[in-house]
Design a protein around this motif. Structure first.
Motif, PDB file in Angstrom:
ATOM      1  N   GLY A 817       0.811  -1.219   0.000  1.00 57.90           N
ATOM      2  CA  GLY A 817       0.000   0.000   0.000  1.00 57.90           C
ATOM      3  C   GLY A 817       0.838   1.260   0.000  1.00 57.90           C
ATOM      4  N   ILE A 821       2.522   4.668  -7.167  1.00 57.45           N
ATOM      5  CA  ILE A 821       1.974   4.317  -8.470  1.00 57.45           C
ATOM      6  C   ILE A 821       2.816   4.995  -9.537  1.00 57.45           C
ATOM      7  N   ASP A 826      -1.419   6.830 -15.666  1.00 64.45           N
ATOM      8  CA  ASP A 826      -2.295   6.617 -14.509  1.00 64.45           C
ATOM      9  C   ASP A 826      -2.618   7.960 -13.864  1.00 64.45           C
ATOM     10  N   ASP A 828      -3.416   8.563 -10.958  1.00 64.92           N
ATOM     11  CA  ASP A 828      -2.911   8.614  -9.590  1.00 64.92           C
ATOM     12  C   ASP A 828      -1.392   8.495  -9.517  1.00 64.92           C
ATOM     13  N   THR A 832       0.702   7.021  -3.413  1.00 67.02           N
ATOM     14  CA  THR A 832       0.778   5.623  -3.000  1.00 67.02           C
ATOM     15  C   THR A 832      -0.605   4.995  -3.193  1.00 67.02           C
ATOM     16  N   TYR A 833      -0.636   3.679  -3.168  1.00 64.91           N
ATOM     17  CA  TYR A 833      -1.921   3.001  -3.326  1.00 64.91           C
ATOM     18  C   TYR A 833      -2.854   3.342  -2.162  1.00 64.91           C
ATOM     19  N   GLU A 834      -2.296   3.522  -0.985  1.00 66.19           N
ATOM     20  CA  GLU A 834      -3.119   3.919   0.157  1.00 66.19           C
ATOM     21  C   GLU A 834      -3.676   5.318  -0.036  1.00 66.19           C
ATOM     22  N   ARG A 838      -6.702   2.834  -3.333  1.00 65.04           N
ATOM     23  CA  ARG A 838      -6.749   1.624  -4.162  1.00 65.04           C
ATOM     24  C   ARG A 838      -6.271   0.429  -3.330  1.00 65.04           C
ATOM     25  N   MET A 839      -7.087   0.118  -2.327  1.00 59.61           N
ATOM     26  CA  MET A 839      -6.786  -0.976  -1.406  1.00 59.61           C
ATOM     27  C   MET A 839      -8.018  -1.870  -1.268  1.00 59.61           C
ATOM     28  N   ALA A 844      -3.001  -3.794  -1.658  1.00 58.31           N
ATOM     29  CA  ALA A 844      -3.061  -2.933  -2.839  1.00 58.31           C
ATOM     30  C   ALA A 844      -3.741  -3.678  -3.985  1.00 58.31           C
ATOM     31  N   THR A 845      -4.656  -3.003  -4.658  1.00 59.28           N
ATOM     32  CA  THR A 845      -5.445  -3.677  -5.701  1.00 59.28           C
ATOM     33  C   THR A 845      -4.655  -3.980  -6.965  1.00 59.28           C
ATOM     34  N   ALA A 846      -3.409  -3.514  -7.053  1.00 59.14           N
ATOM     35  CA  ALA A 846      -2.569  -3.852  -8.210  1.00 59.14           C
ATOM     36  C   ALA A 846      -1.991  -5.254  -8.090  1.00 59.14           C
TER      37      ALA A 846
END
Length: 865
Positions: A817, A821, A826, A828, A832-834, A838-839, A844-846
């Motif tokens: 997280g 990115i 992208d 975003d 960060t993913y947090e 995007r969690m 992290a959803t990636a």
């Protein structure tokens, strides 16, 4: 996914052959005044652990429980309630599941049938889709954790799984079964045993068909199984058993783990939750009548008949010789995409639903004119079939002699010859006129137009093993393996003490044959190479011993210790799929020690084990997807090779069965492990064409900073360090069983990612830990007896994941997280993913993962007569 050829769970479902080992060993063992020695276990080649005698940690699942509770699960999932075992469905295709034991993956778990190893001779893999009939003919399955008690020089780093099958001389009778389940699952089978005649003849056979789909999109499958055993016991000195078995099958797959984001984005309900059935490995094509039909990109097909002849010779009251001759010819492989069209690979043709747009693929292929001599190679996009066939022959002999009432020894040999065929052919041209190949250096570039349908299996074990060279594309190489080994064992039993010492030596000789290479002309890594590498001999050995002491009728203690100098697999002898021998080739070293305690009483049986295993100089290859970082550019399929890995696995295991009343029983298990890498390793990355690549810091000969990092799996497998289960069985009335099981998985770590650990800054945070989860299963079975006591009906039903829990079973990547990115397009980028929200459940959803199945069910009806 590697082809099922590498499964060898066949090389012997040998089934009964050695099943005779078990059946005969318990009936006609060498007679002695000391029954203890006969029971210490190490009989024939079965090496079945005996309670309070064999000094190893073992768990046994009987046939009744397999038949009652397995349903439409993976065969290995029946072991999930035993200590330190984690079995999953992986991608979810039929028979594609994975298993770990004490943190070690399946290629380092010795899978045996009746004590005989069946792991693939080249890479150690085992695929259970070959053996749909195994559950129907298994008398019991036993796991031995750690180096185990097997005398053979096998890859039992994490443990052994031994399937003991029924023999031909079972009592006369038969059974008809019908099973149904979710997603059109249907299984029918018929088995019959003639019993033994007055002249010593007996036979047994089974036929079955299983078809339908799994919980995942477009995972249809069809599998058959046949099993035939013929026995002859002319007198008390000789017993012969012949066995023939196979399970030809095809099944569509999901081998690529989608990102969590795609599970959510492509949920048809658009409710922000993951669509666990999502499969990105197939797509749709519009037919002539306007209807849409599915095309699978990933599929597997295999037929692996095994023939075996077993001879048990009771030479005297003190001596016995057991010999097995066997043959296994496997035919089949797996499919995937090959080539590019319109400068795009297949992943460039995803539609808005997350599936392949085959209308666009067909249109692009049809625009390519391969009849033009100037047309470049690989300019069309097709589905290829990667063939992985083999011929395997072997002999296993074991001589046992009883010196006196206390001492017994055995000596034997395990010799095998294996030849594997590996190449690609076209499976579907996707509308193209053909596929132009230029990697075969022996001929000018040529166009292939013949297609091999993966659903048309070879039922003939003596059929052709290779397609014509002019139909082969991509690569064409063979693997030849010679295996010679000897083993010896000494046992001692007196009063409450039983002990053994055993050792084995083996020579594994590997040769790689590349049919696309020109002798003395082709150069690889600066070396001139030949079509045949010549045999590379690797010597290995193991030695182990242990003792068990029964303090009294209730308490016993045991300890064992062992050292194994293990030869690496073939792909580390010839790394990077080349003809060049690894200059730093070395044996892997495994040292293991274990102590245990057992308690037995009329109501409670319990075990506690403590273990430590150190594994040095490990070599690992894992498939990977590399993100180029270039906007709009697809990921690169490839692999990583990692050498010099050291792992230390320590843990404690507790299991117990408590039966307070005749009608009530509780079963429990707890495993707590600490699995870590020690020191650093080195890694290299390559694309599928064996070209070195440097992606996100992972490149040729890069250092991997792994010291003190938790052990993660390879490919898309994950490894838990805590597992627990609690089950109960209630028998309110005669012949009715009602049961339920709670299972917990914790400290679950994703697979190791080379790109992550080539950066020393990532060492401290380690491998990505996935969320813990709890699962509940319930079931019931009832036996309806007829007036004839040998005839009865049994009905049963099971519900798996009763509360439809959403959980991640396996992870393929290590994205945290707190990671930034980086995609140029992208929105975003830089967050960060947090920060970007995007969690999912702390992950992290990636990340690419496989979600476990939701609520599924199975029911069955059988008639015994």
């Amino acid at each position: 996914m590697k082809l099922i050829n590498k499964s060898m769970l066949t090389v012997l479902i040998t089934l009964s052959t050695a099943s005779i080992y078990y059946a005969q060993e318990t009936q006609d063992t060498v007679k002695s005044k000391s029954k203890d020695i006969e029971e210490v276990i190490l009989q024939g080649v079965t090496d079945i652990a005996k309670d309070r005698k064999t000094p190893v940690a073992a768990s046994t699942i009987k046939a009744a429980q397999i038949i009652e509770r397995l349903g439409n699960q993976e065969l290995t999932e029946i072991l999930n309630t035993t200590p330190s075992v984690y079995a999953t469905k992986s991608g979810g295709g039929f028979g594609d599941g994975g298993i770990t034991m004490r943190g070690f993956e399946s290629r380092n778990i010795a899978v045996m049938v009746n004590g005989m190893p069946v792991n693939d001779m080249e890479g150690g893999s085992v695929y259970y889709s070959n053996w749909t009939g195994l559950a129907d003919v298994t008398s019991f399955v036993q796991t031995q954790r750690g180096l185990g008690s097997s005398k053979l020089g096998i890859a039992s780093v994490g443990g052994t799984i031994n399937f003991i099958t029924r023999s031909a001389d079972m009592r006369k009778g038969g059974v008809v079964r019908l099973g149904v389940g979710n997603d059109d699952y249907l299984k029918t089978s018929f088995a019959y045993n003639t019993g033994k005649t007055d002249k010593g003849w007996s036979s047994s056979f089974l036929m079955s068909r299983t078809a339908g789909g799994t919980y995942v999109e477009n995972t249809e499958f069809e599998a058959y199984a046949y099993y035939f055993a013929l026995g002859w016991e002319p007198n008390k000195k000789h017993n012969f058993q012949f066995t023939l078995t196979s399970s030809p099958q095809w099944h569509n797959q999901r081998t690529f783990a989608p990102t969590i984001a795609n599970y959510i984005n492509f949920n048809p309900d658009k409710d922000g939750t993951p669509y666990r059935q999502y499969n990105s490995d197939f797509g749709y094509k519009t037919g002539a009548n306007g209807e849409r039909y599915a095309i699978a990109n990933r599929a597997n097909y295999y037929a692996k008949p095994v023939m075996m002849l077993n001879w048990d010779f009771n030479m005297s009251e003190k001596s016995k010789l057991s010999t097995v001759l066997y043959m296994s010819n496997g035919r089949g492989g797996g499919t995937g995409d090959l080539g590019r069209v319109a400068n795009k690979s297949l992943t460039g043709f995803y539609d808005t639903t997350g599936h392949f747009d085959y209308d666009a693929v067909f249109a692009a292929n049809q625009a390519v004119n391969l009849s033009n001599p100037a047309a470049p190679a690989n300019s069309t996009l097709i589905r290829r079939a990667s063939v992985n066939s083999h011929d395997w022959y072997g002999i296993l002999a074991n001589f046992q002699h009883k010196l006196n009432d206390n001492w017994n020894f055995s000596i034997g040999t395990d010799d095998r010859y294996y030849y594997g065929y590996h190449y690609q052919v076209a499976s579907d041209l996707y509308g193209a006129s053909g596929y132009k190949e230029n990697k075969n250096l022996n001929v000018a570039p040529y166009v292939v137009s013949n297609v091999y349908d993966y659903k048309k299996l070879s039922w003939n074990p003596f059929g052709g093993s290779t397609a014509p060279l002019t139909d082969q594309i991509g690569y064409s190489n063979d693997g030849e393996v010679l295996w010679y080994s000897g083993f010896a064992q000494v046992e001692y039993t007196k009063n409450n003490l039983s002990a053994f010492v055993q050792g084995s030596v083996s020579n594994q000789s590997y040769q790689r044959i590349d049919n696309f290479v020109i002798d003395g002309v082709t150069k690889q890594q600066g070396q001139t190479v030949n079509r045949k590498t010549g045999f590379q001999n690797l010597f290995g050995y193991n030695v182990k011993g242990g003792a068990n002491y029964n303090i009294n009728d209730n308490h016993n203690v045991f300890a064992n210790i062992g050292y194994y100098s293990k030869q690496p697999f073939m792909n580390s002898v010839f790394p990077s799929n080349l003809q060049v021998v690894n200059p730093t080739l070395t044996n892997e070293k495994i040292f293991s020690a274990e102590v245990g305690y057992g308690f037995r009483s009329s109501k409670l049986n319990a075990n506690v084990n403590l273990y430590r295993t150190e594994w040095k100089d490990r070599w690992l290859r894992r498939s990977m997807q590399f993100d180029t970082g270039v906007p709009g550019s697809p990921t690169i399929n490839g692999y990583a090779e990692i050498s010099g890995i050291t792992q230390v696995h320590m843990g404690v295991e507790v299991d117990a069965v408590y039966k307070p009343f005749q009608f009530l029983e509780f079963q429990g298990m707890l495993s707590y492990g600490d699995y870590q890498y020690r020191g650093n390793a080195s890694g290299s990355t390559f694309d599928d064409n064996n070209n070195p690549i440097t992606i996100a810091g992972a490149g040729a000969n890069s250092t991997l900073y792994l010291d003190r990092v938790k052990v993660g799996g390879s490919s898309s497998n994950s490894i838990p360090q805590v597992t627990a289960s609690l089950g109960t069985t209630v028998r309110p009335v005669k012949d009715l069983n009602v049961y339920g099981t709670w299972r917990y998985v914790g400290k679950l770590y994703s697979s190791i990612d080379v790109a992550t650990f080539s950066n020393i800054a990532n060492q401290e945070r380690g491998v990505l830990q996935l969320p813990d989860f709890d699962l509940f299963d319930i079931g019931a079975s009832y036996k309806i007896r007829l007036k004839n006591t040998t005839q009865y009906f049994t009905i049963g039903a099971n519900v798996y994941n009763l509360f439809d829990t959403t959980y991640i079973a396996d992870g393929a990547t290590n994205i945290f997280g707190s990671d930034v990115i980086t995609g140029n397009t992208d929105p975003d980028k830089g967050k960060t993913y947090e920060q970007a929200g995007r969690m999912y459940n702390g992950v992290a959803t990636a990340n690419r993962v496989f979600f476990g199945f939701g609520r599924t069910w199975a029911a069955n009806l059988s008639f015994n007569f």
